[in-house]
Enzyme design. Structure first.
Site, PDB file in Angstrom:
ATOM      1  CG  ASP A 292       8.421  -7.015  -1.222  1.00 18.92           C
ATOM      2  OD1 ASP A 292       8.099  -7.415  -0.105  1.00 18.92           O
ATOM      3  OD2 ASP A 292       9.068  -5.969  -1.439  1.00 18.92           O
TER       4      ASP A 292
ATOM      5  CG  LEU B 243      12.020  -0.902   7.312  1.00 21.90           C
ATOM      6  CD1 LEU B 243      12.557   0.499   7.229  1.00 21.90           C
ATOM      7  CD2 LEU B 243      11.801  -1.297   8.759  1.00 21.90           C
ATOM      8  NE  ARG B 244       7.021  -2.202  -0.564  1.00 24.74           N
ATOM      9  CZ  ARG B 244       7.946  -2.520  -1.455  1.00 24.74           C
ATOM     10  NH1 ARG B 244       8.482  -3.716  -1.453  1.00 24.74           N
ATOM     11  NH2 ARG B 244       8.335  -1.647  -2.346  1.00 24.74           N
ATOM     12  N   GLY B 245       6.874  -4.897   5.777  1.00 29.17           N
ATOM     13  CA  GLY B 245       6.090  -5.716   6.693  1.00 29.17           C
ATOM     14  C   GLY B 245       5.457  -4.884   7.787  1.00 29.17           C
TER      15      GLY B 245
ATOM     16  CB  THR C 233       1.814  -4.232   5.150  1.00 25.64           C
ATOM     17  OG1 THR C 233       2.751  -3.884   4.148  1.00 25.64           O
ATOM     18  CG2 THR C 233       0.547  -4.711   4.517  1.00 25.64           C
TER      19      THR C 233
END
Lengths: 336, 576
Positions: A192, A273-275, A278
């Site tokens: 991740d 929410l990293r998606g 990024t």
């Protein structure tokens, strides 16, 4: 240092090269994970980065690569006058089986034994500051080292509490990991943390393979000449990266694109929410790299695979799948 | 005895090739090294002499499985520092240009050491790597190392080595080396290396590059300025044949052709015009085939990179190989020291070092003594983290296949997913027909497990005893390696094939009962999942005899199964 094979002369592996360039443009994208077969040029590409990337301006001899003399770093503190020099952008190898001491740094035994001084000997995390940290076979790395890395990568600094020392130093680096998934899985937490994930395969195109061997041979027969021939290409790319770094601050993203990013992430069921973040950062870097001032749909399309591939909540046994699922979602959303 | 005489009279082709490899290595350091598979023998000791001769004036240094970072990378030499009373440093094996490396027992080198060696090769911190593989059967040098070395030989069938006379080469070394990169090689040949490598199923791009370098080296040794057909063929034999994972599908090649080539070696070279050379594909293939071992298929399977998974967690020596995670080092701690513990010298010195100035003043000792107090002592600690191994023993017999093999597969798949989350190791055994088969030895690679499972066919008798036998075998070896095994048996319990593979219901039943007793006696946690349509007595009996948990499949949705397995293994753990 020995000359390394020029980055631009590497045949194929477009996706991996692009991911590294984007990460070099905007380090906040996070690390790059490279999974694939052996002997596909993973290490060669990473090691050629150092000479490609623009030089950084840093305090001379400072083990932490401070941009200029300051009061925080324990090296710079002792110096009266600073002298800023050009340094090659650090690309540090972290070998498997590195000890904790070598990674985070430890007491400088030499100084301790000789002078009875309690000095800190910086480790790899210090050396990688403002550059890249490369771990080959990242999936085989010992868990306790992984924990250290995650901690430093997340906080951007390295906090050492050991042997009666308390040291805190900046450690901002782009993590690059490579490995062969058939030899062991990567811990989900580590997965991740990587911003982008690329899959490399041995080129199956015979012409491409021939070209690889030819260029390698050419390089070995006369490295100086080879480097000279590729110098203009290297310079061009370097300048493009520098330009993109400047441009990226002005790149705008419309609400419409933002919404599409969010829909995309919901659609494929990415955790957290990293998606989205990024995706945005990468798209912005990509737009800047292409000299655009606004993120467009086709930019998203280009970078969604590496940005999302590893974020699907999937059955670990589902081998293929994720690329297909993303592509389908992208086709549905972007073209609507 | 007779054979030996025969062989010594005529040098085998392999040995001839080996000689060429030594020549090429001596000339071109880029070729990095050689992997030699040979058990300890007279030949092996001869070999060391020949290698040292070939690589003279480089001196050998040995790397073994337990080597420390200090030996590899150098650093402060503590014992010498104390003796000499001043700080002395020692260079490590890496970064010493006057040495080459012997990898002793390279088949036992763990992934972490292999990683370090690969890094050293890539960064050119070492001159040559000579890897000596003494493995039996399926033990191999790590693939990552093999891939980085140009040559590999299996000398287990050879008896006699040919003495190499290198003086001619050595005297002219500077000249040969200067010629090396000027050797002309036709475009066609260059391309052919890549094409051949691909046809042989070699995905790594290092191999064709090695082939190219070798061809040049061979030509340079002969004092020629172009690569001849023979150089070309030999380069392929030397660098590509041993890495092959498939035989190209080309019409039956003829072996004679190759042998002729070998004998005509010196004669027809001169006639070759490098510019208009056309090498038929069959010739290349036959050249390769001649260097392949007899048991081609078996060998190839072993050579394919996947095999490496088995070794990937190996840490050093001997039996404790697969996935042995016993003793991953933890930070050492200050604690009362006695001889049963291992002192962590570096940490001890580290903790004592800052106080030396004070202590010397306090004790009035001379300046160069190191005063260590008792509570400076650090003791090394290892974490005995015992990983779980789940051994799936699946009944793929006819009686079961008709019923619920598909469902059982689904359940296992789910369990594998769970195993992944828990970072467990898994192993897969299937029994059907007359005996059981280990589809997958203990591994963590779930991709492999899944593939094997998907390919599992059904049908035939129900040799439960044989399945249990295998499961017990794996459990015992796993325990020796520090893993905690759990056996999950999925069957309807209707054994009808005895251990010997005979159709004999009575014998079959008593055989399987025997193994149940073994499982019970060894206290291996087990679970029997009844895959028959309705919960039935045979499987229940089986569970009872093995002191295993019994779960009938109808009620067992995948999640329940998984919970049951972890519970039964945990219970056992706490009971022991």
């Amino acid at each position: 240092m020995r000359d390394t094979f020029p980055f631009t002369a590497i045949v194929g592996q477009h996706e991996m090269k692009q991911a590294l360039i984007l990460a070099a443009i905007d380090s906040s994208i996070g690390g790059v994970l490279v999974l694939g077969d052996r002997g596909t040029g993973k290490s060669t590409i990473v090691r050629s980065l150092a000479s490609l990337l623009p030089k950084i301006r840093a305090e001379e001899n400072c083990p932490y690569n401070c941009p200029k003399i300051n009061n925080q770093c324990d090296f710079c503190k002792k110096k009266q006058e600073g002298k800023v020099v050009q340094k090659t952008s650090p690309v540090v190898d972290l070998p498997l089986g590195s000890t904790e001491d070598r990674v985070v740094g430890s007491l400088d035994i030499e100084a301790a034994l000789k002078n009875g001084e309690k000095n800190f000997e910086p480790g790899l995390l210090a050396r990688a500051n403002r550059g890249f940290l490369y771990i080959d076979e990242v999936n085989l790395l010992e868990d306790h080292i992984v924990d250290l890395l995650l901690d430093a990568a997340a906080s951007g600094e390295n906090l050492v509490e050991r042997e009666g020392m308390s040291i805190r130093h900046q450690s901002k680096f782009v993590l690059i990991g490579s490995g062969n998934p058939e030899e062991g899985e990567l811990r989900p937490q580590l997965l991740d943390r990587f911003g982008l994930s690329v899959e490399v395969k041995s080129p199956e195109d015979i012409d491409e393979r021939i070209e690889v061997v030819k260029r390698r041979d050419e390089y070995e027969v006369n490295p100086k000449k080879f480097l000279r021939n590729w110098l203009p290409e290297e310079k061009k790319l370097r300048e493009k990266i520098l330009l993109a770094r400047k441009l990226i601050k002005t790149v705008t993203i419309s609400d419409q694109i933002l919404k599409k990013c969010a829909t995309l992430c919901v659609e494929i069921g990415a955790d957290g929410l990293r998606g989205e973040l990024t995706l945005l950062r990468t798209a912005r870097a990509y737009a800047a790299f292409n000299g655009r001032r606004e993120v467009e749909e086709n930019h998203l399309q280009e970078i969604c695979l590496p940005a999302l591939r590893h974020r699907l909540r999937k059955n670990p046994l589902d081998e293929a799948g994720s690329d297909v699922r993303i592509s389908r979602a992208v086709a549905g959303i972007l073209n609507s | 005895m007779k054979r030996k005489i025969e062989l010594s009279a005529k040098t085998s082709p392999k040995i001839k090739l080996l000689r060429k490899a030594f020549f090429a290595l001596a000339v071109d350091p880029f070729l990095k090294g050689i992997n030699i598979r040979s058990r300890a023998s007279h030949l092996r000791s001869q070999l060391s002499i020949e290698i040292e001769k070939a690589l003279y004036p480089l001196k050998p240094s040995k790397i073994h499985g337990q080597i420390t970072d200090f030996d590899l990378y150098g650093g402060i030499d503590i014992s010498n520092s104390i003796k000499e009373k001043e700080l002395t440093k020692r260079t490590g094996i890496f970064g010493n240009p006057s040495q080459f490396i012997y990898l002793a027992m390279s088949e036992r080198i763990g992934s972490s050491l292999a990683g370090k060696i690969c890094l050293a090769i890539d960064k050119r911190q070492t001159s040559y790597v000579i890897s000596l593989d003494e493995g039996l059967e399926d033990e191999r040098t790590p693939y990552s190392i093999l891939d980085r070395l140009a040559f590999a030989f299996d000398l287990n069938d050879e008896r006699q080595l040919q003495r190499v006379n290198l003086s001619k080469i050595r005297d002219n070394l500077p000249e040969i080396r200067s010629r090396l990169l000027k050797v002309h090689i036709s475009e066609k040949m260059k391309n052919q290396f890549s094409i051949t490598a691909l046809a042989l199923g070699i995905t790594s791009l290092r191999a064709p590059i090695f082939a190219l370098r070798t061809a040049r080296a061979l030509a340079a040794i002969r004092g020629k300025s172009f690569v001849s057909k023979n150089d070309f063929i030999m380069a392929i034999q030397l660098t590509l044949a041993h890495k092959a994972t498939q035989i190209p599908t080309i019409q039956e090649p003829q072996k004679q052709e190759e042998e002729q080539e070998e004998t005509n070696d010196t004669k027809n070279e001169e006639n070759n015009d490098p510019n208009e050379m056309d090498i038929p594909q069959e010739m290349i293939i036959s050249a390769i085939e001649s260097t392949l071992p007899k048991d081609v298929l078996g060998e190839m399977k072993l050579l394919s990179p996947k095999k490496d998974t088995l070794n990937s967690n190996a840490s050093g020596s001997g039996q404790r190989k697969l996935g042995n995670r016993r003793g991953s080092p933890k930070p050492s701690r200050k604690m009362p020291f006695d001889t049963s513990k291992r002192l962590d010298l570096i940490s001890t010195l580290r903790s004592a070092a800052p106080w030396q100035k004070l202590r010397r003043e306090l004790h009035g000792s001379p300046d160069n003594s190191i005063i260590i107090y008792k509570d400076d002592l650090f003791v090394r600690q290892y974490e005995e983290k015992s990983d779980r191994l789940i051994i799936f023993t699946v009944d793929a017999s006819g009686s079961n296949a008709i019923g619920r093999l598909g469902e059982a597969k689904g359940a296992i798949e789910y369990l594998l997913g769970e195993a992944y989350a828990n970072r467990d190791h898994v192993s897969l055994i299937a029994f059907r027909g007359t005996k059981a088969e280990v589809l997958l030895p203990a591994t963590r690679s779930l991709v492999q497990a899944k593939k094997k499972l998907a390919d599992l066919p059904g049908g035939g008798g129900t040799p439960i005893a044989s399945g249990l036998e295998k499961a017990v075998e794996i459990s015992i070896t796993a325990r020796n390696k520090g893993l905690t095994p759990t056996i999950a048996i999925m069957t309807d319990g209707k054994a009808n094939i005895s251990l010997e593979g005979q159709v004999d219901k009575k014998q079959a039943l008593s055989d399987s009962e025997n193994f149940c007793m073994v499982i019970q006696n060894l206290k291996i946690p087990a679970i029997v999942i009844d895959t028959s349509n309705r919960p039935q007595q045979p499987a229940k009996d089986l569970a009872q005899k093995a002191n295993a948990k019994y779960i009938p499949m109808p009620r067992a949705d995948a999640k329940k199964l998984s919970n049951a397995i972890s519970k039964s293994s945990n219970e056992f753990h706490t009971n022991q």
